[in-house]
Design an enzyme around this catalytic site. Structure first.
Site, PDB file in Angstrom:
ATOM      1  N   MET B   1      15.209  77.462  43.936  1.00 56.61           N
ATOM      2  CA  MET B   1      13.936  77.040  44.523  1.00 56.61           C
ATOM      3  C   MET B   1      12.926  76.772  43.405  1.00 56.61           C
ATOM      4  O   MET B   1      12.837  77.511  42.440  1.00 56.61           O
ATOM      5  CB  MET B   1      13.417  78.153  45.445  1.00 56.61           C
ATOM      6  CG  MET B   1      12.191  77.784  46.207  1.00 56.61           C
ATOM      7  SD  MET B   1      12.228  78.585  47.838  1.00 56.61           S
ATOM      8  CE  MET B   1      10.482  78.704  48.180  1.00 56.61           C
ATOM      9  N   CYS B   2      12.203  75.692  43.552  1.00 51.85           N
ATOM     10  CA  CYS B   2      11.224  75.332  42.538  1.00 51.85           C
ATOM     11  C   CYS B   2       9.918  76.071  42.817  1.00 51.85           C
ATOM     12  O   CYS B   2       9.763  76.723  43.833  1.00 51.85           O
ATOM     13  CB  CYS B   2      10.970  73.835  42.576  1.00 51.85           C
ATOM     14  SG  CYS B   2      12.488  72.872  42.535  1.00 51.85           S
ATOM     15  N   GLU B   3       8.977  75.948  41.921  1.00 50.94           N
ATOM     16  CA  GLU B   3       7.661  76.566  42.119  1.00 50.94           C
ATOM     17  C   GLU B   3       6.603  75.477  42.222  1.00 50.94           C
ATOM     18  O   GLU B   3       6.549  74.568  41.386  1.00 50.94           O
ATOM     19  CB  GLU B   3       7.310  77.481  40.941  1.00 50.94           C
ATOM     20  CG  GLU B   3       8.265  78.619  40.722  1.00 50.94           C
ATOM     21  CD  GLU B   3       7.820  79.943  41.350  1.00 50.94           C
ATOM     22  OE1 GLU B   3       6.633  80.080  41.721  1.00 50.94           O
ATOM     23  OE2 GLU B   3       8.682  80.832  41.472  1.00 50.94           O
TER      24      GLU B   3
END
Lengths: 254, 254
Positions: B1-3
């Site tokens: 998951m990206c931020e």
């Protein structure tokens, strides 16, 4: 008149040296204090830096000058505003997407009445003649071809559109679609190709020398295009009125 | 998951403090080492910085972190690639022009089958699901309205398009058209509004504290949206599944 700088190379090459000379013209040795921008292609995409401040005083310009971003195609512009106020949205180069390619456009000159030309697909974000002309060029290409055409047809179309725009005034152009660097000269554009054997070069606008022999390999080919020659000890070619060039991999190919 | 990290403010505000925490997650305190990008709006235009390198090791990130670019709207993304290779063209945020406005899009999540959705006006430059989804959203808006619609209609349309995309998987979104910051939460997004009386805040990911009372005026309102709270001593609100927000001038308005 603004200052343009473009580069086409056959290997990823940094433009720090040439850019160091260019930025001095933005409020330092030249009067072009109304912002600057640069676009570096990396594959299909493009990294841009823009600053509405004078490049000679710009923190971002200092960073770009010191940090060697390597690229096969780069386009830079420092602005002396004659149309459109000094603001980020009026700062070249402008970018748009067409056929899944990232297009970048920088211009100097003025184009009388270009804003009367209707636009279908692309709209300017700022208020310059230049961005309107860019939107109009892409609109025309998109109207002719829904998908990217063969290279030779695209080169010809961009040449013809450039010549049509040049009838409206002064159209010194640098344009890229991530594959080619296109140049049109109305009044002023000079070109220099560096290839083996590489020598030394000295900036006109700053006290910087570089020995390209230590920075390159024998197969490197790099062409630099600028409004005015950037170095004092190399043989620049001044382009003629109406000259149009397509560059790929550092070579003039059309 | 990206931020993800977004900001909406009623006065030009720098995002250095929040960005300092975010970049640590890109290969430092977090595993998101596949590039990062940030977009800062200045009026109608947008300045972007992109780097396919891990943000924790990025020279450009160090520069952005130290150089206070003030903006009313900013969007940042640090990437952990799950679709599309690590390259500049796959690095968020993505930008396009619609109705003469500069649109910026950053997403985390995956959208199953989104690439089967046909596109008319906008094409991806890279190969991510996310950029395809962005092109699809703008295509839909453009198909409904040739010119920019009234604000409330636009807010509703973006909410509806976000919810439709969210049915394909995970769609945590930050989107801006230079006027509003839109947020959609599928799985994870937290929000914090800072306003007078301002206090002190401490980053979770780095040893940095800031006293906003010394950095602000009493009328400033700044909302920060991030995948996970960035500070340990402020009251963040976790958004629920399917939450959609429109922010203008630092306030949640829809």
């Amino acid at each position: 008149m603004c200052e343009l700088l473009g580069m086409s190379a056959n290997v990823p090459t940094d433009i720090c040296f040439s850019f160091a000379g260019l930025v001095r013209r933005g409020g330092g040795t030249g009067p072009h204090g109304d912002g600057w921008g640069i676009a570096f292609y990396d594959g299909k995409a493009c990294r841009t830096f823009h600053d509405p401040q004078a490049s000679a005083d710009s923190e971002i310009a200092r960073f770009v000058r010191a940090y060697p971003i390597k690229s096969r195609i780069a386009i830079s512009h420092i602005r002396r505003a004659n149309r459109g106020r000094v603001s980020l949205e009026n700062t070249h180069p402008f970018t748009r997407e067409l056929w899944g390619r990232s297009w970048t456009f920088a211009h100097n000159g003025q184009l009388k009445g270009v804003k009367q030309r209707p636009l279908a697909h692309y709209r300017p974000i700022g208020t310059t003649d230049s961005e309107h002309a860019f939107c109009w060029m892409l609109d025309q290409l998109r109207t002719i071809w829904r998908e990217a055409p063969p290279q030779a047809a695209l080169d010809r179309a961009i040449r013809d559109l450039s010549r049509e725009l040049a009838t409206l005034g002064v159209f010194n152009l640098l344009l890229s679609d991530s594959r080619s660097l296109y140049c049109h000269c109305s009044t002023r554009l000079a070109l220099l190709t560096r290839r083996a054997p590489f020598g030394q070069a000295t900036l006109i606008d700053d006290d910087i020398k570089v020995d390209f022999a230590t920075e390159t390999t024998p197969n490197d080919v790099v062409t630099v295009v600028a409004t005015r020659p950037l170095t004092s000890d190399e043989q620049w070619t001044e382009l003629g009125h109406g000259a149009f060039l397509a560059l790929r991999g550092g070579e003039v190919v059309g």
